[in-house]
Structure formats: C-alpha cells, structure tokens
Design a protein around this motif. Structure first.
Motif, PDB file in Angstrom:
ATOM      1  N   PHE A   1       0.841  -1.203   0.000  1.00  0.00           N
ATOM      2  CA  PHE A   1       0.000   0.000   0.000  1.00  0.00           C
ATOM      3  C   PHE A   1       0.877   1.254   0.000  1.00  0.00           C
ATOM      4  O   PHE A   1       2.029   1.211   0.435  1.00  0.00           O
ATOM      5  CB  PHE A   1      -0.925   0.016   1.220  1.00  0.00           C
ATOM      6  CG  PHE A   1      -0.245  -0.313   2.531  1.00  0.00           C
ATOM      7  CD1 PHE A   1       0.503   0.637   3.210  1.00  0.00           C
ATOM      8  CD2 PHE A   1      -0.356  -1.578   3.083  1.00  0.00           C
ATOM      9  CE1 PHE A   1       1.127   0.339   4.414  1.00  0.00           C
ATOM     10  CE2 PHE A   1       0.270  -1.906   4.283  1.00  0.00           C
ATOM     11  CZ  PHE A   1       1.013  -0.941   4.951  1.00  0.00           C
TER      12      PHE A   1
ATOM     13  N   THR B   1      -2.907  -5.335   4.271  1.00  0.00           N
ATOM     14  CA  THR B   1      -3.422  -4.300   3.365  1.00  0.00           C
ATOM     15  C   THR B   1      -4.826  -3.880   3.764  1.00  0.00           C
ATOM     16  O   THR B   1      -5.139  -2.678   3.848  1.00  0.00           O
ATOM     17  CB  THR B   1      -3.412  -4.821   1.913  1.00  0.00           C
ATOM     18  OG1 THR B   1      -2.092  -5.255   1.583  1.00  0.00           O
ATOM     19  CG2 THR B   1      -3.847  -3.738   0.948  1.00  0.00           C
TER      20      THR B   1
ATOM     21  N   TRP C   1      -5.934   0.023   5.292  1.00  0.00           N
ATOM     22  CA  TRP C   1      -6.932   0.921   4.707  1.00  0.00           C
ATOM     23  C   TRP C   1      -8.119   1.124   5.651  1.00  0.00           C
ATOM     24  O   TRP C   1      -8.667   2.238   5.726  1.00  0.00           O
ATOM     25  CB  TRP C   1      -7.407   0.381   3.357  1.00  0.00           C
ATOM     26  CG  TRP C   1      -6.392   0.575   2.270  1.00  0.00           C
ATOM     27  CD1 TRP C   1      -5.572  -0.380   1.740  1.00  0.00           C
ATOM     28  CD2 TRP C   1      -6.057   1.787   1.600  1.00  0.00           C
ATOM     29  NE1 TRP C   1      -4.749   0.167   0.782  1.00  0.00           N
ATOM     30  CE2 TRP C   1      -5.036   1.494   0.668  1.00  0.00           C
ATOM     31  CE3 TRP C   1      -6.532   3.091   1.689  1.00  0.00           C
ATOM     32  CZ2 TRP C   1      -4.475   2.462  -0.169  1.00  0.00           C
ATOM     33  CZ3 TRP C   1      -5.982   4.063   0.850  1.00  0.00           C
ATOM     34  CH2 TRP C   1      -4.971   3.757  -0.055  1.00  0.00           C
TER      35      TRP C   1
ATOM     36  N   GLU D   1      -7.089   6.584  -2.739  1.00  0.00           N
ATOM     37  CA  GLU D   1      -7.019   5.761  -3.944  1.00  0.00           C
ATOM     38  C   GLU D   1      -6.148   6.408  -5.016  1.00  0.00           C
ATOM     39  O   GLU D   1      -5.486   5.713  -5.803  1.00  0.00           O
ATOM     40  CB  GLU D   1      -8.426   5.506  -4.494  1.00  0.00           C
ATOM     41  CG  GLU D   1      -8.440   4.589  -5.704  1.00  0.00           C
ATOM     42  CD  GLU D   1      -9.828   4.357  -6.263  1.00  0.00           C
ATOM     43  OE1 GLU D   1      -9.952   3.642  -7.283  1.00  0.00           O
ATOM     44  OE2 GLU D   1     -10.813   4.888  -5.696  1.00  0.00           O
TER      45      GLU D   1
ATOM     46  N   MET E   1      -2.605   5.245  -5.489  1.00  0.00           N
ATOM     47  CA  MET E   1      -2.331   3.896  -5.991  1.00  0.00           C
ATOM     48  C   MET E   1      -1.543   3.940  -7.303  1.00  0.00           C
ATOM     49  O   MET E   1      -0.735   3.068  -7.581  1.00  0.00           O
ATOM     50  CB  MET E   1      -3.635   3.128  -6.186  1.00  0.00           C
ATOM     51  CG  MET E   1      -4.333   2.729  -4.893  1.00  0.00           C
ATOM     52  SD  MET E   1      -3.337   1.620  -3.878  1.00  0.00           S
ATOM     53  CE  MET E   1      -3.170   0.201  -4.966  1.00  0.00           C
TER      54      MET E   1
ATOM     55  N   TYR F   1      -7.500  -7.842  -2.061  1.00  0.00           N
ATOM     56  CA  TYR F   1      -8.254  -6.815  -1.327  1.00  0.00           C
ATOM     57  C   TYR F   1      -8.662  -5.670  -2.244  1.00  0.00           C
ATOM     58  O   TYR F   1      -9.814  -5.192  -2.195  1.00  0.00           O
ATOM     59  CB  TYR F   1      -7.427  -6.276  -0.156  1.00  0.00           C
ATOM     60  CG  TYR F   1      -8.115  -5.137   0.552  1.00  0.00           C
ATOM     61  CD1 TYR F   1      -9.263  -5.348   1.314  1.00  0.00           C
ATOM     62  CD2 TYR F   1      -7.647  -3.832   0.424  1.00  0.00           C
ATOM     63  CE1 TYR F   1      -9.914  -4.297   1.938  1.00  0.00           C
ATOM     64  CE2 TYR F   1      -8.293  -2.774   1.046  1.00  0.00           C
ATOM     65  CZ  TYR F   1      -9.429  -3.016   1.800  1.00  0.00           C
ATOM     66  OH  TYR F   1     -10.082  -1.961   2.407  1.00  0.00           O
ATOM     67  N   TYR F   2      -7.757  -5.204  -3.088  1.00  0.00           N
ATOM     68  CA  TYR F   2      -8.080  -4.085  -3.972  1.00  0.00           C
ATOM     69  C   TYR F   2      -9.211  -4.439  -4.937  1.00  0.00           C
ATOM     70  O   TYR F   2     -10.046  -3.594  -5.269  1.00  0.00           O
ATOM     71  CB  TYR F   2      -6.829  -3.633  -4.731  1.00  0.00           C
ATOM     72  CG  TYR F   2      -5.811  -2.970  -3.829  1.00  0.00           C
ATOM     73  CD1 TYR F   2      -6.182  -1.933  -2.971  1.00  0.00           C
ATOM     74  CD2 TYR F   2      -4.479  -3.391  -3.807  1.00  0.00           C
ATOM     75  CE1 TYR F   2      -5.265  -1.333  -2.121  1.00  0.00           C
ATOM     76  CE2 TYR F   2      -3.551  -2.789  -2.969  1.00  0.00           C
ATOM     77  CZ  TYR F   2      -3.955  -1.777  -2.121  1.00  0.00           C
ATOM     78  OH  TYR F   2      -3.049  -1.180  -1.273  1.00  0.00           O
ATOM     79  N   LYS F   3      -9.250  -5.689  -5.361  1.00  0.00           N
ATOM     80  CA  LYS F   3     -10.354  -6.126  -6.221  1.00  0.00           C
ATOM     81  C   LYS F   3     -11.671  -6.131  -5.444  1.00  0.00           C
ATOM     82  O   LYS F   3     -12.726  -5.770  -5.989  1.00  0.00           O
ATOM     83  CB  LYS F   3     -10.061  -7.509  -6.789  1.00  0.00           C
ATOM     84  CG  LYS F   3      -9.015  -7.508  -7.895  1.00  0.00           C
ATOM     85  CD  LYS F   3      -8.821  -8.897  -8.488  1.00  0.00           C
ATOM     86  CE  LYS F   3      -7.863  -8.872  -9.672  1.00  0.00           C
ATOM     87  NZ  LYS F   3      -7.672 -10.230 -10.245  1.00  0.00           N
TER      88      LYS F   3
ATOM     89  N   TYR G   1     -10.855  -1.016  -6.385  1.00  0.00           N
ATOM     90  CA  TYR G   1      -9.784  -0.129  -6.839  1.00  0.00           C
ATOM     91  C   TYR G   1      -9.275  -0.612  -8.197  1.00  0.00           C
ATOM     92  O   TYR G   1      -9.067  -1.810  -8.404  1.00  0.00           O
ATOM     93  CB  TYR G   1      -8.620  -0.119  -5.844  1.00  0.00           C
ATOM     94  CG  TYR G   1      -8.800   0.816  -4.665  1.00  0.00           C
ATOM     95  CD1 TYR G   1     -10.031   1.412  -4.396  1.00  0.00           C
ATOM     96  CD2 TYR G   1      -7.740   1.102  -3.814  1.00  0.00           C
ATOM     97  CE1 TYR G   1     -10.194   2.268  -3.315  1.00  0.00           C
ATOM     98  CE2 TYR G   1      -7.896   1.962  -2.725  1.00  0.00           C
ATOM     99  CZ  TYR G   1      -9.126   2.539  -2.484  1.00  0.00           C
ATOM    100  OH  TYR G   1      -9.277   3.378  -1.425  1.00  0.00           O
TER     101      TYR G   1
ATOM    102  N   LEU H   1      -6.534  -1.267 -10.934  1.00  0.00           N
ATOM    103  CA  LEU H   1      -5.095  -1.538 -10.965  1.00  0.00           C
ATOM    104  C   LEU H   1      -4.634  -1.607 -12.423  1.00  0.00           C
ATOM    105  O   LEU H   1      -5.395  -1.980 -13.307  1.00  0.00           O
ATOM    106  CB  LEU H   1      -4.787  -2.861 -10.260  1.00  0.00           C
ATOM    107  CG  LEU H   1      -5.194  -2.958  -8.785  1.00  0.00           C
ATOM    108  CD1 LEU H   1      -4.872  -4.340  -8.238  1.00  0.00           C
ATOM    109  CD2 LEU H   1      -4.519  -1.874  -7.940  1.00  0.00           C
TER     110      LEU H   1
END
Length: 316
Positions: free
Chosen positions: A113, A264, A268, A286, A289, A303-305, A309, A311
């Motif tokens: 992160f 992660t 957040w 965000e 990122m 986690y981001y999925k 978020y 990528l």
C-alpha cells in the motif's frame, strides 16, 4: 466414549491453537527521529488494533530506503519495508546505486500500500518578502545536508537558474525554525510528508510562505505533482502546488497471500482513524495507488479487487 471425548478435546485444542496463532511482522522504515519512523509506529498500533492482536508489527530503525531494499536479500516472509517505488525499479534493473549489486531476490519485491509521499517544501519567512523563486536570488537559504530534501533542493535551484545566486546557510535542518525566527536565514527547504512538523511550527511562530511551482517547473523536476490543500498551514489561504516522491510499503512474494491481504485490508480500514491522530494520513487515498509503478502482492491485489480499486497491468 473415552476415545470420542479424547478426539473432541484434541480438536478443540487444535482449533484454540489456530485461533490464538499470532503473525509477527518486521516493519523497517527510517531513522528513529524521522516522521516515517513515527508512521511505522502508527501503522504497528493500527495493525495490532485492527487485527485484535492477530498480527504484531515490530518497527525497526533504518538508515534509509536503499538499505531497506538491500536487506531483501537476507530477509524472510515477515519482512515489510518502505521505499520509493522508483528505487525498487532501479534495484530490479541493477542501475544507479544498485549497479553491480543486483540480486534475484529483488525480482520478488511486491507492493502492499502507499504511504505519505516525500513532499517538497520551499519555506520562506514573511519578512523576507520572497514570493517566487526569482525572489530567492541574493537571499540566504538552508538546504541541510545529506537528505533527499537537500539533494532535491539543490537540484531545483540549479534547474531554476539560481545555482550560485543563493547564499547557502551552514545550519543543521533541525535548527531551521530557530534560524528563520532570528533572521539568520530567509528560508529553508525540507522534504517530508505533509503537514510537515517543522513547517507547522514555522508557520505558527514566524509566519511563512510556502512556494508553489508552476507546471513548467514541475515538468523540469520530473517529479510527481502534488497539491497541499489550503488551510494545511497557518496563514495558508490557497493551495500549494509542489512536487513529491511517492513512497510505499513493500514485502516479497515470500509473504503468504493471507498475511499480505490482512495487512493491506487493515491498513486501509484503519487509515481514517490514523488520520485523526496524524493529518499526514489524510493525503493517502485511492489516487496514490497510481504512484505504485511495479507489481503488487497477490494478497493485496485480492483486497483491492474486493473494494473496486482499479489496478494497472504493470501492477498485476
């Protein structure tokens, strides 16, 4: 009956053991006197609270980002460290400070992160009357020694035609606010997460103007544009446009996906709470990122999925 009870008791004991299992992580940040070390302590406390003691983070002092990257060669699955993403790229390519020091371990570095960026501050006293970079000519400026801010500040003076036209003060950066207050210097340059403690102090006690860079100047520096919102410092009525060097927390593929996910996720989820105690966390969102230019750990990607978020292909 006795065998059934014995098996049941064994199962309960195993379950209790798993439930009470504790992951331990080492977080290597910066010198103990720096704001980044303080951030490490805050992250450590946040992870402990957020996982209810399931992950314990021990903060280690470091001599700098290059050392943090180099230690990947001898560290294991529990190693987390901070560094600008650009240094990871240089290490993986064996360039600059990593020339002739390349190692296969560098290819296994993965991001978790972003954390607050190293933000450039050109801080001028109100009494100096300096309103732009041209106005710094003939003035006494403190750059400090050996730090990223000192090197970057010297680079900017050269880029903007001020090399040799500014008197450089022989004063330690730790004495910048006192030197500004007693008129020993007209301004100082510092790099750190915003709001920077020494700039807060200078603005509150002396009155200062933090210089903005225009788009052309930012392009010359080849750094990331960053806006410090109005009201961040006392007397600051407008946004300050400056540059920054992004910084992130990294680990390696040796760390399990589950641990990387929990670190992660907890970071957040605890970020807003950390921001209440230390405003520099409020600039982490965000939008940062995109500053992670290399690969992200699969556990963190999970986690981001989950939270939606976006990528890039390079991060995957």
């Amino acid at each position: 009956m006795k065998l059934t009870c014995l098996l049941a008791g064994t199962a309960l004991a195993l379950t209790a053991g798993i439930a009470s299992a504790q992951e331990r992580v080492t977080y290597k940040s910066a010198k103990s006197t720096s704001s980044y070390y303080q951030m490490g302590v805050q992250i450590s406390e946040a992870i402990k609270d957020g996982t209810e003691g399931g992950i314990i983070v021990t903060v280690e002092e470091s001599q700098g980002s290059v050392q943090n990257v180099m230690e990947v060669r001898a560290r294991g699955a529990d190693y987390v460290f901070t560094t600008p993403p650009v240094l990871v790229s240089l290490a993986q390519k064996g360039k600059a400070m990593f020339k002739d020091k390349s190692d296969p371990a560098f290819d296994n570095i993965r991001a978790l992160f972003p954390i607050p960026s190293l933000t450039m501050h050109f801080v001028m006293s109100d009494s100096s009357g300096i309103n732009d970079f041209a106005g710094m000519e003939g003035k006494t400026i403190l750059l400090g020694k050996g730090s990223f801010g000192a090197r970057e500040g010297a680079k900017y003076l050269k880029l903007f035609g001020l090399e040799g036209k500014v008197e450089l003060a022989e004063v330690e950066l730790s004495n910048a606010v006192a030197a500004l207050k007693n008129g020993q210097i007209d301004g100082f340059v510092t790099a750190g997460s915003y709001p920077a403690p020494n700039v807060i102090e200078a603005a509150a006690t002396t009155g200062v103007k933090v210089m903005s860079l225009n788009d052309e100047q930012i392009a010359q520096t080849k750094r990331t544009k960053l806006v410090i919102p109005a009201g961040t410092y006392a007397g600051q009525d407008a946004d300050i446009t400056t540059t920054a060097l992004p910084v992130a927390a990294f680990t390696t593929t040796a760390m399990s996906d589950d641990v990387a996910y929990e670190l992660t996720k907890t970071f957040w989820e605890q970020r807003a709470k950390m921001g209440e105690a230390a405003p520099w966390w409020n600039g982490v969102n965000e939008g940062l990122m995109s500053s992670i230019t290399g690969k992200i750990h699969p556990g963190a990607i999970r986690y981001y999925k989950e939270i939606g978020y976006s990528l890039t292909d390079a991060q995957m």
